[in-house]
Write a protein that holds these residues in place. Structure first.
Motif, PDB file in Angstrom:
ATOM      1  N   SER A  49       7.721  84.102  71.064  1.00 43.04           N
ATOM      2  CA  SER A  49       6.582  83.181  70.979  1.00 43.04           C
ATOM      3  C   SER A  49       5.389  83.729  71.750  1.00 43.04           C
ATOM      4  CB  SER A  49       6.963  81.805  71.522  1.00 43.04           C
ATOM      5  OG  SER A  49       7.952  81.221  70.713  1.00 43.04           O
ATOM      6  N   GLN A  87       6.761  76.348  65.988  1.00 43.76           N
ATOM      7  CA  GLN A  87       8.177  75.983  65.912  1.00 43.76           C
ATOM      8  C   GLN A  87       8.350  74.483  65.653  1.00 43.76           C
ATOM      9  OE1 GLN A  87      10.127  77.989  69.051  1.00 43.76           O
ATOM     10  NE2 GLN A  87      12.115  77.084  68.669  1.00 43.76           N
ATOM     11  N   ASP A 163       6.714  80.720  63.416  1.00 41.82           N
ATOM     12  CA  ASP A 163       7.614  80.763  64.568  1.00 41.82           C
ATOM     13  C   ASP A 163       8.842  79.884  64.321  1.00 41.82           C
ATOM     14  OD1 ASP A 163       8.841  80.942  67.012  1.00 41.82           O
ATOM     15  OD2 ASP A 163       7.011  80.592  68.184  1.00 41.82           O
ATOM     16  N   GLU A 164       9.942  80.499  64.009  1.00 43.67           N
ATOM     17  CA  GLU A 164      11.203  79.793  63.718  1.00 43.67           C
ATOM     18  C   GLU A 164      10.967  78.546  62.874  1.00 43.67           C
ATOM     19  OE1 GLU A 164      13.908  79.278  66.954  1.00 43.67           O
ATOM     20  OE2 GLU A 164      12.966  80.889  68.089  1.00 43.67           O
TER      21      GLU A 164
END
Ligand SMILES: Nc1ncnc2c1ncn2[C@@H]1O[C@H](COP(=O)(O)OP(=O)(O)OP(=O)(O)O)[C@@H](O)[C@H]1O
Ligand SMILES: [Mg+2]
Lengths: 258, 256
Positions: A49, A87, A163-164
């Motif tokens: 991140s 995320q 991000d994820e």
């Protein structure tokens, strides 16, 4: 290399820490070519991140350089050149679905009329048009992520950083979303950089994969994914897929022990 | 509409019942203990008095309401302006925020006579006092809201290209609205009290405090109680209006 749209050169990152400094990133170099789908695989806490925050220009590297096109992202002079899907879905609770989707376009000077048009088309494509006037809290987690993704997709910036994005989804929804993401990427000719913990997810979707080590984090290996497109779910059951998956798994495991 | 009234009744009946019960208790104890009206009037005496002076009370109340509204509006205006400035300009914040917190400890009641000395027996001390009373809660809660904007939202808009001003307009300001409203509710509740204190200290000849003061000096205690009721009703109505506005404007909630 010449047509790379994102380039990170010898990035180091230290954070202040109770006992001196925390060395998070150790000499990371990576690049993403225009139109490429690249994944970053790394253990929790390895600084993925942080890497995105640097690409987005809100954190400065301790040393090294980051280029998006011609722009040097030193964390000071310029921020915000990417489309970003965090995320957590991070939808604004005071905006309805449609206005949430329009946020990235608003911030980048797209005329309101065009933004409305694109948002409606996008929502229709993802099958959420009947929810366009709903507020986020009334939607399921999967729907929220699709909206967050659409917001990133319609932001007219060159690189998409995810991000994820599917971390909190069940296996079925996850597969659905992966297929859908790849399909969008093919249709819209975007450049995607994706962070994930899942080896399988990275293999299924990407052109290339960077495997990161534990802190202080460096690039353990780079894989070029050999499977032709379009890929379907049956790929997951093939021997070559499982083999490569296991190889990456072994690689990550050994290094984290060493 | 019928359904709404029903829901209101379902929620409100315990409080309502308690109030009725207390009134009955009060009425009966006045009879039993035979208290003089100037010490403690019974509810029915207060009501009788209201029938006599209702028109006059209404006029006084409107005077108080008017200065309250003006002071409240000024308080909101200065409060919001201060909060925005202190939020957007870091050095202003460092210079003035501590002062803001400390100055909150000045007892505003004690300020009233000083303001009268400075500005004389006119409406200016009234406006200043009410404005001050409304100013602090709004300023403090709005700054809190602006500063507490969640980081993941901020990261998101900045990485997608938002300027400082856009971050404020599209993120921090809407994020702080529930906080602004909690400040507004406190201010609304205290504003009427501020007006009464100002009227009292400035020796006004109009306004609900003037009416109460006059009644008190001639031992017409039931009229003083009418004054209490007016103050409570005004404050509570104010609070209710803000509450309705909040429900109408803030349709979301941070705690999900
Ligand atoms: N602003 C900061 N100040 C201090 N330390 C930080 C800061 N940001 C991140 N770190 C530290 O840097 C390390 C990497 O954090 P980061 O969030 O980038 O990891 P990650 O790879 O994204 O982890 P995950 O997979 O769990 O999301 C962590 O140890 C974290 O505590
Ligand atoms: Mg992370």
């Amino acid at each position: 290399m010449s047509n790379s749209i994102l380039e990170m050169k010898q990035i180091h990152k230290y954070f202040p820490h109770e006992s001196g400094t925390l060395h998070v990133l150790n000499d990371i170099s990576l690049h993403v070519n225009e139109g490429e789908f690249v994944s970053i695989l790394g253990p929790s806490g390895s600084g993925k991140s942080t890497l995105f925050h640097m690409i987005g220009g809100i954190t400065a590297p301790s040393s090294g350089e980051i280029y998006i096109g011609q722009h040097n992202m030193d964390g000071i002079s310029r921020k915000g050149l990417i489309s970003y899907m965090p995320q957590q879905a991070s939808l604004f609770p005071w905006r309805n679905v449609e206005t949430n989707v329009r946020l990235g376009m608003e911030l980048n000077g797209i005329r309101k009329k065009d933004a409305i048009k694109q948002a409606r088309e996008g929502l229709a494509k993802v099958g959420l048009e009947q929810y366009s006037k709903h507020y986020p809290h009334a939607l399921s987690g999967g729907m929220q992520q699709r909206i967050s993704f659409l917001r990133a997709l319609l932001t007219p910036n060159v690189v998409m950083c995810l991000d994820e994005p599917f971390a909190s989804l069940d296996a079925f929804t996850r597969m659905d979303m992966q297929n859908w993401l790849v399909q969008r990427w093919e249709e819209e000719q975007k450049t995607i950089l994706l962070i994930t913990h899942h080896i399988e997810e990275a293999l299924y979707m990407s052109d290339r994969i960077y495997v990161l080590s534990d802190k202080p984090t460096s690039v353990l290996a780079t894989y070029t994914v050999p499977f032709p497109r379009p890929r379907t779910e049956s790929l997951l059951a093939t021997e070559s897929f499982t083999k490569l998956k296991f190889e990456i798994y072994q690689h990550m495991k050994q290094k984290s022990r060493a | 509409m019928n359904n709404r009234l029903k829901a209101l009744w379902l929620r409100g009946w315990p409080a309502f019942t308690v109030v009725i019960f207390l009134l009955i208790l009060w009425e009966f104890s006045s009879y039993i203990f035979q208290l003089d009206a100037w010490i403690l009037p019974s509810p029915s005496m207060i009501y009788d008095e209201w029938l006599l002076v209702g028109d006059r009370v209404w006029e006084h109340s409107m005077t108080t309401l008017k200065i309250t509204l003006i002071g409240f509006t000024l308080g909101i205006f200065f409060g919001i302006t201060t909060a925005i400035l202190l939020h957007l300009v870091p050095w202003l914040n460092r210079a003035f925020f501590p002062l803001l917190i400390i100055s909150q400890n000045i007892p505003i009641i004690a300020l009233a006579p000083i303001l009268v000395i400075w500005f004389g027996y006119n409406l200016i001390p009234h406006y200043i006092l009410i404005t001050l009373i409304c100013y602090f809660p709004i300023t403090i809660s709005m700054i809190t809201g602006l500063q507490q904007t969640e980081h993941h939202y901020k990261h998101l808009v900045q990485m997608m290209g938002a300027s400082k001003w856009e971050t404020f307009l599209k993120l921090e300001l809407p994020f702080s609205t529930p906080y602004i409203f909690s400040g507004l509710k406190i201010s609304a509740t205290y504003s009427v009290m501020g007006a009464v204190i100002a009227e009292w200290a400035a020796g006004s000849s109009n306004g609900i405090a003037a009416f109460m003061k006059l009644s008190l000096s001639s031992f017409k205690t039931p009229r003083v109680f009418i004054g209490f009721i007016v103050i409570v009703v005004l404050s509570f109505t104010f609070y209710l209006i803000i509450n309705v506005l909040q429900k109408w404007i803030v349709k979301w909630n941070h705690t999900k």
